[in-house]
Design a protein around this motif. Structure first.
Motif, PDB file in Angstrom:
ATOM      1  N   ARG A  77      -5.603   1.907  -5.281  1.00 36.02           N
ATOM      2  CA  ARG A  77      -5.869   2.664  -4.057  1.00 36.02           C
ATOM      3  C   ARG A  77      -4.660   3.526  -3.739  1.00 36.02           C
ATOM      4  O   ARG A  77      -3.525   3.153  -4.014  1.00 36.02           O
ATOM      5  N   TYR A 120      -4.797  -1.129   5.242  1.00 33.43           N
ATOM      6  CA  TYR A 120      -6.241  -1.024   5.028  1.00 33.43           C
ATOM      7  C   TYR A 120      -6.650  -2.267   4.273  1.00 33.43           C
ATOM      8  O   TYR A 120      -6.080  -2.584   3.236  1.00 33.43           O
ATOM      9  N   HIS A 121      -7.606  -2.982   4.827  1.00 37.86           N
ATOM     10  CA  HIS A 121      -8.105  -4.159   4.125  1.00 37.86           C
ATOM     11  C   HIS A 121      -9.609  -4.056   4.020  1.00 37.86           C
ATOM     12  O   HIS A 121     -10.284  -3.789   5.011  1.00 37.86           O
ATOM     13  N   ALA A 122     -10.123  -4.240   2.806  1.00 30.83           N
ATOM     14  CA  ALA A 122     -11.564  -4.118   2.593  1.00 30.83           C
ATOM     15  C   ALA A 122     -12.111  -5.412   2.038  1.00 30.83           C
ATOM     16  O   ALA A 122     -11.423  -6.131   1.315  1.00 30.83           O
ATOM     17  N   PHE A 134     -22.729   3.971   6.347  1.00 29.31           N
ATOM     18  CA  PHE A 134     -22.521   5.387   6.668  1.00 29.31           C
ATOM     19  C   PHE A 134     -22.477   6.232   5.398  1.00 29.31           C
ATOM     20  O   PHE A 134     -23.155   7.253   5.286  1.00 29.31           O
ATOM     21  N   CYS A 135     -21.686   5.776   4.405  1.00 28.87           N
ATOM     22  CA  CYS A 135     -21.557   6.540   3.163  1.00 28.87           C
ATOM     23  C   CYS A 135     -22.826   6.421   2.321  1.00 28.87           C
ATOM     24  O   CYS A 135     -23.243   7.405   1.704  1.00 28.87           O
ATOM     25  N   GLU A 150       0.849  -1.185   0.000  1.00 28.65           N
ATOM     26  CA  GLU A 150       0.000   0.000   0.000  1.00 28.65           C
ATOM     27  C   GLU A 150       0.886   1.235   0.000  1.00 28.65           C
ATOM     28  O   GLU A 150       1.921   1.262   0.644  1.00 28.65           O
ATOM     29  N   GLU A 197     -18.438  -1.726   0.571  1.00 28.80           N
ATOM     30  CA  GLU A 197     -17.044  -1.921   0.955  1.00 28.80           C
ATOM     31  C   GLU A 197     -16.867  -1.727   2.448  1.00 28.80           C
ATOM     32  O   GLU A 197     -16.994  -0.614   2.966  1.00 28.80           O
ATOM     33  N   ARG A 240     -14.287   1.414   8.194  1.00 31.23           N
ATOM     34  CA  ARG A 240     -14.912   2.112   7.070  1.00 31.23           C
ATOM     35  C   ARG A 240     -16.268   1.437   6.831  1.00 31.23           C
ATOM     36  O   ARG A 240     -16.328   0.310   6.352  1.00 31.23           O
ATOM     37  N   ASP A 263     -12.557   6.806   2.110  1.00 34.58           N
ATOM     38  CA  ASP A 263     -12.562   7.004   3.555  1.00 34.58           C
ATOM     39  C   ASP A 263     -11.768   8.252   3.903  1.00 34.58           C
ATOM     40  O   ASP A 263     -10.852   8.648   3.178  1.00 34.58           O
ATOM     41  N   TYR A 292      -8.982  -0.218   8.818  1.00 34.28           N
ATOM     42  CA  TYR A 292      -7.713   0.500   8.720  1.00 34.28           C
ATOM     43  C   TYR A 292      -7.043   0.364  10.077  1.00 34.28           C
ATOM     44  O   TYR A 292      -7.553   0.872  11.084  1.00 34.28           O
ATOM     45  N   VAL A 342     -23.749   2.147  10.731  1.00 33.29           N
ATOM     46  CA  VAL A 342     -23.692   3.596  10.511  1.00 33.29           C
ATOM     47  C   VAL A 342     -23.008   4.271  11.693  1.00 33.29           C
ATOM     48  O   VAL A 342     -22.123   5.116  11.525  1.00 33.29           O
ATOM     49  N   ARG A 370      -9.819   1.813  12.534  1.00 34.85           N
ATOM     50  CA  ARG A 370     -10.851   2.607  11.875  1.00 34.85           C
ATOM     51  C   ARG A 370     -11.723   1.642  11.073  1.00 34.85           C
ATOM     52  O   ARG A 370     -11.206   0.817  10.323  1.00 34.85           O
ATOM     53  N   GLU A 393     -14.574   1.742  18.001  1.00 39.34           N
ATOM     54  CA  GLU A 393     -13.204   2.040  17.579  1.00 39.34           C
ATOM     55  C   GLU A 393     -12.335   2.307  18.807  1.00 39.34           C
ATOM     56  O   GLU A 393     -11.188   1.854  18.879  1.00 39.34           O
ATOM     57  N   ARG A 450      -3.325   6.328  -0.527  1.00 38.44           N
ATOM     58  CA  ARG A 450      -3.619   6.982   0.740  1.00 38.44           C
ATOM     59  C   ARG A 450      -2.855   8.292   0.805  1.00 38.44           C
ATOM     60  O   ARG A 450      -1.656   8.320   0.493  1.00 38.44           O
ATOM     61  N   ARG A 470     -21.472   2.766  14.556  1.00 39.49           N
ATOM     62  CA  ARG A 470     -20.320   2.043  15.107  1.00 39.49           C
ATOM     63  C   ARG A 470     -20.094   2.382  16.576  1.00 39.49           C
ATOM     64  O   ARG A 470     -19.156   3.019  16.967  1.00 39.49           O
TER      65      ARG A 470
END
Lengths: 209, 391
Positions: free
Chosen positions: A115, B325-327, B357-358, A50, B334, B353, A80, B338, B389, B351, B49, A117, B391
């Protein structure tokens, strides 16, 4: 763990600035293009495949706008936006933008996505950063959340209010100096211990064991 | 459009049955036409979190299924895969394939809840009961493997808690055999239903450009026609080895989101059948004593194993300094973790994601100039989970 991966010992921080760009980064450097050349990007970190660009606070909007509109590939989606409190280090806060390159045309074939950042560092006293709502409406709620939980002010945000906590809440709970309030669960014959203290925090090891 | 003397501002929620939890939407109405909508969230904020920053990586496995309680296996897998990425380890092939089966079962279970609840929002309560019967069959399977019906805790960093029980594959095959017939039945009940079509077609439209700008993902984005699926774009758990299609909508309305999800369930079935056919033998966790607990039988004859067990239980492991960051593709879009590690046995920052929420942020775009009844359809078609939404 260090005997398994000697190249990633804890005393060799992976975010060291490389003297020459590795091939994997040349592509990103190309994507950042003009902004890269003008010195807006201070540092490039590559970890586990990344890429993170560290950008000065004054230039962060320029870099984001360039990545959205001018770079190859373009990054039309702000996946994000969050922050990290690095207390007690100074500059204390990091605002993190995670961008994804997708093809926004309806029905377009799925392209290999990329991606990226982008990070900017802010001081502990009066942290301020320009708002990205003008670039992505998605930033609206995300910035309100960061403001709510970290107390970072986004200049130019149209509606900077708390979003998750009540309006009269005091403090910003995701700062590292905000305490976690816990209630020990009592059972008969059991000495109450708060859940987060059951396994004590062990600080980073300075030397591999 | 300007707010006039005739404009009425009303609250929908936070306890309205059609808001799927505790969501409040402040609506500006003129007659029955929506001029503005402002979602108000935070009624379910649990501070996960912060909690996750104060516990070890292993202790944190219990939190993800509680953040989003409909697709629990996907949530657990998202977190443990993020930690695995941080550690730089890859679980063995059998573990990866089992995870794919469980994640796709979880997706079907979650979509069935969406199907049932959105049908009940539109006054079709029979679909709700049928869908929940099927969902229970999947939860029975999860209970069979983990002992828990909903909050499984079956995933481990580096693998799985234990191997699949006897008869699991046959049970999944039986379920997959029954599924198409059931889905066809729901389609006959809803897709061919004039009221359903009238209420969803051309309602809650989200254009593709807006969906991308608002950071929408999952069926909300794909219903608008944008071809973005995390399983295809950033494959994980070996998804690149499975043949499946990404269904896309054309108009971005509630009906498109409905058809996309129905097709996704069929594609999930396709993936599960492929995974069952190629389920390899072998261990279900990495052979690394610094991360995974040693097998019980080793503890009685190996002092080394006892030391590893003690260190892992009393302290946990120390990932290297860095951030990942893994999604994953959750049923709502998604879902990313993080993680920032400072080298200690606890994450410095976690974090989450959250896709809901989005997606929820685009609600005002969807309902603008619609009617009050369309708000219910729009919320149902986003498929929000308020735990996700807030969390």
């Amino acid at each position: 763990m260090s005997d398994r991966r000697p190249e990633e010992r804890l005393d060799e921080r992976p975010d060291a600035q490389p003297d020459e760009l590795p091939p994997a980064l040349a592509r990103i450097a190309d994507a950042v293009g003009g902004a890269w050349l003008s010195g807006a990007v201070q540092e490039v970190v590559e970890f586990r495949g990344e890429t993170t660009l560290l950008v000065a606070r004054e230039r962060v909007l320029d870099v984001l706008r360039y990545l959205r509109d001018g770079a190859r590939p373009r990054f039309p989606m702000l996946t994000d936006l969050t922050a990290v409190d690095c207390c007690p280090r100074e500059p204390r806060f990091e605002v993190v933008y995670l961008l994804t390159a997708v093809d926004p045309r309806p029905g377009a074939p799925s392209a290999p996505a990329v991606r990226l950042r982008v990070k900017t560092r802010l001081p502990g006293s009066d942290p301020r950063v320009p708002s990205a709502v003008g670039l992505w409406p998605a930033a609206n709620w995300l910035e309100r959340e960061v403001y709510d939980l970290f107390g970072i002010v986004f200049e130019g945000h149209p509606d900077l209010r708390r979003i998750l906590l009540p309006d009269d809440w005091e403090g910003h709970p995701l700062r590292r100096d905000a305490p976690l309030v816990e209630e020990p669960v009592e059972f008969v014959g059991h000495v109450p211990k708060v859940p987060s203290e059951i396994i004590p925090r062990v600080p980073p090891r300075t030397r591999p064991t | 459009m300007a707010v006039t003397r005739e404009t009425l501002t009303i609250n929908m929620g936070p306890q309205h049955p059609a808001t799927h939890g505790v969501l409040r939407v402040v609506l500006d109405l003129e007659g029955e036409v929506i001029l503005g909508a402002r979602p108000v969230i935070g009624y379910l904020h649990t501070g996960f979190e912060k909690e996750m920053e104060t516990r070890t990586y292993h202790q944190n496995i219990v939190f993800p299924p509680r953040v989003e309680y409909l697709a629990t296996m996907i949530e657990e897998a998202a977190y443990v895969q993020a930690v695995e990425k941080l550690l730089g380890i890859t679980p063995p092939p059998r573990c990866q394939v089992i995870r794919v089966i469980l994640m796709e079962l979880s997706r079907i279970a979650s979509h069935l809840v969406w199907l049932g609840t959105s049908a009940i929002d539109l006054n079709i309560s029979s679909a709700f009961m049928y869908a929940f019967v099927d969902r229970e069959r999947i939860l029975d399977l999860f209970e069979q493997i983990s002992g828990q019906r909903m909050m499984h805790g079956y995933m481990r960093v580096g693998g799985l808690q234990w191997d699949l029980p006897e008869g699991f594959e046959a049970a999944v095959r039986q379920l997959m055999e029954d599924l198409p017939r059931r889905l066809d039945e729901y389609e006959r009940l809803l897709t061919d239903n004039l009221i359903w079509r009238e209420r969803t077609e051309g309602v809650a439209v989200l254009p593709a450009a807006e969906a991308v700008a608002y950071g929408c993902t999952g069926p909300v984005l794909r219903g608008s026609g944008v071809n973005y699926d995390v399983r295809k774009a950033f494959p994980y758990s070996g998804y690149e080895q499975f043949a499946f299609d990404v269904p896309l909508g054309r108009h971005g309305d509630a009906f498109d989101r409905y058809t996309v999800r129905m097709e996704e369930m069929r594609q999930s079935r396709r993936i599960i059948l492929q995974a069952l056919d190629r389920l390899p033998d072998g261990p279900v966790a990495v052979d690394d004593r610094k991360v995974v607990l040693p097998p019980r039988r080793e503890l009685v004859r190996s002092m080394e194993a006892v030391i590893h067990q003690f260190k892992l239980v009393s302290e946990g492991f120390h990932p290297p300094v860095g951030e990942v960051y893994h999604a994953v593709e959750s049923p709502r879009g998604e879902k990313g973790y993080y993680l920032v590690s400072d080298g200690s046995n606890r994450p410095m920052r976690v974090r989450i994601r959250a896709p809901s929420f989005c997606n929820l942020q685009a609600l005002p775009v969807m309902v603008f100039r619609g009617t009050f009844a369309d708000v219910v359809v729009a919320i149902a078609s986003i498929d929000i989970v308020l735990g996700d939404v807030d969390r």
